[in-house]
Design a protein around this motif. Structure first.
Motif, PDB file in Angstrom:
ATOM      1  N   LEU A 211      69.032  29.614  38.831  1.00 15.52           N
ATOM      2  CA  LEU A 211      67.942  29.563  39.799  1.00 15.52           C
ATOM      3  C   LEU A 211      66.878  28.510  39.488  1.00 15.52           C
ATOM      4  CD1 LEU A 211      67.466  33.361  40.601  1.00 15.52           C
ATOM      5  CD2 LEU A 211      68.061  31.568  42.237  1.00 15.52           C
ATOM      6  N   VAL A 214      67.532  25.126  41.219  1.00 20.57           N
ATOM      7  CA  VAL A 214      67.775  25.090  42.660  1.00 20.57           C
ATOM      8  C   VAL A 214      66.907  24.053  43.360  1.00 20.57           C
ATOM      9  CG1 VAL A 214      67.482  26.401  44.790  1.00 20.57           C
ATOM     10  CG2 VAL A 214      68.647  27.446  42.848  1.00 20.57           C
ATOM     11  N   VAL A 255      66.260  32.478  50.099  1.00 21.04           N
ATOM     12  CA  VAL A 255      67.392  33.062  49.366  1.00 21.04           C
ATOM     13  C   VAL A 255      68.219  33.925  50.319  1.00 21.04           C
ATOM     14  CG1 VAL A 255      68.034  34.656  47.514  1.00 21.04           C
ATOM     15  CG2 VAL A 255      66.244  32.956  47.113  1.00 21.04           C
ATOM     16  N   VAL A 273      74.933  35.186  42.173  1.00 22.67           N
ATOM     17  CA  VAL A 273      73.735  34.408  41.863  1.00 22.67           C
ATOM     18  C   VAL A 273      73.592  34.340  40.345  1.00 22.67           C
ATOM     19  CG1 VAL A 273      71.252  34.178  42.183  1.00 22.67           C
ATOM     20  CG2 VAL A 273      72.629  35.205  43.995  1.00 22.67           C
ATOM     21  N   SER A 276      68.227  32.235  35.902  1.00 21.42           N
ATOM     22  CA  SER A 276      67.794  31.039  35.169  1.00 21.42           C
ATOM     23  C   SER A 276      68.290  31.097  33.729  1.00 21.42           C
ATOM     24  CB  SER A 276      66.271  30.957  35.153  1.00 21.42           C
ATOM     25  OG  SER A 276      65.775  30.775  36.469  1.00 21.42           O
ATOM     26  N   GLU A 296      63.169  37.655  39.342  1.00 24.86           N
ATOM     27  CA  GLU A 296      64.393  37.058  39.907  1.00 24.86           C
ATOM     28  C   GLU A 296      65.313  38.154  40.437  1.00 24.86           C
ATOM     29  OE1 GLU A 296      66.444  34.308  37.301  1.00 24.86           O
ATOM     30  OE2 GLU A 296      64.778  32.881  37.291  1.00 24.86           O
TER      31      GLU A 296
END
Ligand SMILES: [Zn+2]
Length: 777
Positions: A211, A214, A255, A273, A276, A296
């Motif tokens: 993430l 992104v 998202v 997904v 991070s 997250e």
């Protein structure tokens, strides 16, 4: 009805043809038929996996159903007897299970399964058993082994991510690998890959990459309503990419739209997904002080919940990271029942040690019936490209995953399966049937599949077990990973390790039984020499050189740290450094030769991570020699060490992102020429630099410009090869011919670095260029 080992050599040989080994297999002899006596009978709808199954069998089934003396029939369970149905439906992962049984009413075999994919697996098994030649006429006589098989996989999902997996389905699906996880930036999924996957029985799972990255690929770096607020107390890091603010309603909406786009794509059943990799905390008023992974997880789970009702057939899976490791318990607790979790950790799952991988928290989670996957590397190390035929290692890993009740293994092979075919097939073998073949038995089946025959085959199996074991000790030491992170081993302050979350566990690790591993590697080399096989030899030599370097580094670093060196110690140090030079030379020559044999099949250039692996010990020799010289041990080969040629800085990018350096090579290249490496080292600055071109110019006296007389064969380009905080050094190869009489040589380098519009407080971009001569191999 498993074959009793050693009882029937012929049946054993037939079973050796099938990878992975079926769970229950009994072969009661064989019969000979011409291809025009064998017929195919299809009793099910022609959906994509069934069409592929027919493709596998139709080449040697040339008779019509009426005229055939031997029938191969494909049927789904619905039409079969209660006995077969009950047996198949009672198996684990029954949607993939199949049976191959004698036909009741005539000569032939029934291939039966609960699903079209099961039928495809049955066809793969039968096609491997029959081994029909590619060129075949109606009169060609085939020997058909007559099997009874009942088969099902241990893990329901067996696959890969990264490397060339998206273009390699035709090869990997042969071994019943059935999932690839592929990046789907902005939620866009490769439709062609989904169609190919449907035909080959391979599930394609799209994922959002980590993430925190992104905003860069999605072009969001200027979108202030979405991006995270950096720590006001610290300067921005080099090549700064902002994360996403997970508390922002705009992020939530974005998202959600990406997840919806993935879920709406026909054929998608699971979406993923990646958290991070390093905690990217946001310092906005809403996020400040909150645990970043909790934010997250909440953002993703809420976004998915909002699209779930419209897409009830789609499931979500989350990927943990080394960053989330300290709070994985909270992530598991927060994941709703229907959400799967895959365990990834740049250090703990990219690990080729002899330690188990699934720790108690995860084991308990899987045992409670929850869906758990894992992302292990199936090679030496993620940052290296190194030959390693590793039956014992893959066997060990897969057995653990099966035993601990995981649902999915996604192996990582850098940079492509072509460099690691044995290990990929071994993953397929033992994730399907963990208790079937021993490492030796699988090595035998693999060697048979390549067409090897005795006596080469038995020698190859002995060799594979030897390099598998010795290579495991080398991988366990983390030698190459530690050196790539800091080639100076801490001997040069400032050049060593920087904060890089990918190298958290990259320390050199003590291994037991180093002497035994050295002896085993030596045996492997002798077997390779006997076989006269270049690949076996290169792999043995590289593993042996790595283990020798490991042993030498222990003694050399101990001597260099000794306060006062007597004459005898200086002599030992000198001899050990000479031997280390020899190891570096072996790696520098043998690794690229091995890599080029593989790369040449596809016309690709050598992978940059292979060149890093091949060159890194040269850098270690540089650093240790420098210290040794200062301790009174002269360097017999100063030309082999990197010598400075020049530097670049922000000034070189005043007129644009591309810069051109012309650096004189006077006194650095002998007039006869030779083989060289050009070194690039990052100097801390706000921007990394890509290397676009490296050439040597010869300029005659009074000439303008010059003539290009040499150019590197290595892969270069923007964002392909360069130096930055992530890749602190690079070396590229170049062969320089004899200098034309009277001419002067220059190194001509094209760089791509700081953008012209870089903000005033971030206008730094710097590095150093150097050269070394390299020994002939
Ligand atoms: Zn925020």
């Amino acid at each position: 009805m498993t074959i009793a080992k050693g009882t029937d050599p012929q049946a054993q040989q037939w079973a050796n043809r099938v990878i992975p080994l079926p769970k229950e297999i009994e072969i009661s002899g064989s019969q000979r038929y011409r291809a025009d006596q064998i017929g195919l009978s299809i009793r099910t709808a022609l959906v994509p996996p069934v069409r592929t199954a027919i493709g596998l069998l139709s080449g040697f089934t040339l008779a019509t159903e009426e005229d055939a003396s031997f029938i191969i029939r494909l049927a789904l369970l619905d039409d079969e007897t209660a006995e077969v149905r009950d047996r198949l439906l009672g198996l684990p992962n029954r949607e993939q299970a199949y049976a191959i049984l004698p036909l009741a009413e005539r000569e032939g075999r029934l291939l039966v399964a609960a699903s079209p994919v099961g039928l495809l697996y049955a066809a793969r098994t039968l096609a491997q058993l029959v081994q029909a030649p590619a060129a075949l006429t109606p009169e060609t006589e085939l020997e058909l082994p007559l099997p009874k098989i009942l088969d099902w996989p241990d893990l329901s999902e067996r696959g890969q991510w990264g490397g060339n997996v998206a273009s390699d389905l035709a090869w990997t699906s042969q071994w019943k690998l059935n999932v690839v996880e592929v990046s789907a930036e902005l939620g866009v999924v490769d439709q062609q890959l989904l169609s190919q996957g449907a035909e080959l029985g391979v599930k394609v799972v799209p994922y959002f990459p980590h993430l925190e990255t992104v905003s860069r690929y999605a072009g969001l770096m200027e979108r202030s309503e979405l991006i995270s607020t950096p720590d006001p107390a610290r300067p921005l890091p080099s090549d700064y990419t902002p994360g996403l603010c997970m508390s922002s309603p705009a992020t939530q909406k974005l998202v959600q739209s990406w997840l919806a786009r993935m879920a709406e794509t026909a054929g998608v059943t699971d979406i993923m997904v990646w958290f991070s990799e390093s905690a990217a905390p946001c310092f906005c008023p809403k996020c400040i002080g909150k645990e970043p992974y909790g934010l997250e997880a909440a953002c993703i789970v809420n976004a998915f919940a909002s699209i779930e009702e419209a897409h009830p057939h789609v499931r979500l899976r989350l990927l943990t990271t080394q960053g989330s490791y300290p709070v994985n318990d909270k992530i598991l607790a927060a994941a709703p029942e229907s959400v799967g979790v895959t365990y990834y950790d740049g250090g703990r799952t990219y690990d080729s040690s002899r330690q188990p991988m699934i720790y108690p928290l995860l084991e308990e989670y899987a045992r409670s019936g929850r869906w758990l996957g894992v992302y292990p590397q199936i090679t030496h190390a993620w940052r290296t490209v190194f030959p390693w035929t590793a039956p014992q290692f893959i066997h060990y890993r897969a057995q653990e995953f099966v035993q601990k009740g995981l649902s999915c293994m996604i192996g990582y092979a850098v940079p492509s399966n072509r460099f690691h075919e044995f290990n990929v097939m071994a993953e397929a073998e033992w994730t399907w049937n963990a208790q079937g073949r021993s490492p030796e038995e699988f090595a035998r089946a693999y060697a048979s599949s390549t067409g090897m025959t005795e006596p080469d085959l038995s020698r190859w199996v002995r060799w594979a077990l030897a390099v598998g074991e010795a290579g495991w000790t080398l991988a366990e030491s983390r030698l190459f990973l530690a050196l790539i992170n800091d080639p100076t081993l801490g001997f040069q302050k400032g050049k060593g390790r920087k904060a890089d979350h990918r190298f958290e566990t990259a320390d050199l690790t003590d291994v037991g039984e180093l002497q035994q591993a050295l002896a085993t590697a030596q045996q492997a080399l002798e077997l390779a020499q006997e076989a006269g096989n270049a690949d076996m030899r290169a792999e043995s030599e590289c593993i042996l050189a790595g283990l020798q370097a490991l042993e030498l580094l222990h003694s050399i670093t101990a001597l260099l740290k000794t306060p006062a060196l007597d004459v005898e110690s200086r002599q030992s140090l000198s001899a050990a450094l000479d031997r280390l030079d020899a190891c570096a030379c072996t790696l520098r020559t043998r690794l690229p030769e091995w890599g080029e044999r593989i790369s040449s099949q596809t016309g690709e250039k050598l992978p940059t991570r292979l060149l890093d692996t091949a060159g890194v010990l040269l850098r270690t020799c540089d650093a240790l020699r420098q210290v040794a010289v200062s301790r009174g041990v002269p360097d017999p080969q100063p030309a082999w060490r990197l010598r400075p040629v020049g530097r670049w800085s922000a000034d070189d990018f005043q007129h644009g992102q591309e810069a051109f350096l012309l650096l004189g090579l006077a006194d650095l290249v002998p007039s006869a020429g030779g083989s060289f490496h050009i070194g690039f080292d990052f100097i801390d600055s706000a921007w990394g630099t890509s290397i676009k071109d490296v050439a040597v110019l010869a300029r005659a006296p009074g000439q303008e410009g010059g003539n290009v007389i040499a150019r590197t064969p290595d892969l270069l380009g923007v964002d392909i090869n360069g130096v930055s905080i992530w890749e602190r050094w690079k070396e590229v190869r170049i062969r320089i011919p004899a200098t034309p009489p009277g001419a002067e040589l220059f190194l001509a380098i094209t760089l791509w670095g700081m953008p012209a519009d870089a903000p005033a407080d971030r206008r730094t971009c710097a590095g150093a260029v150097s050269i070394r001569q390299v020994q002939a191999g």
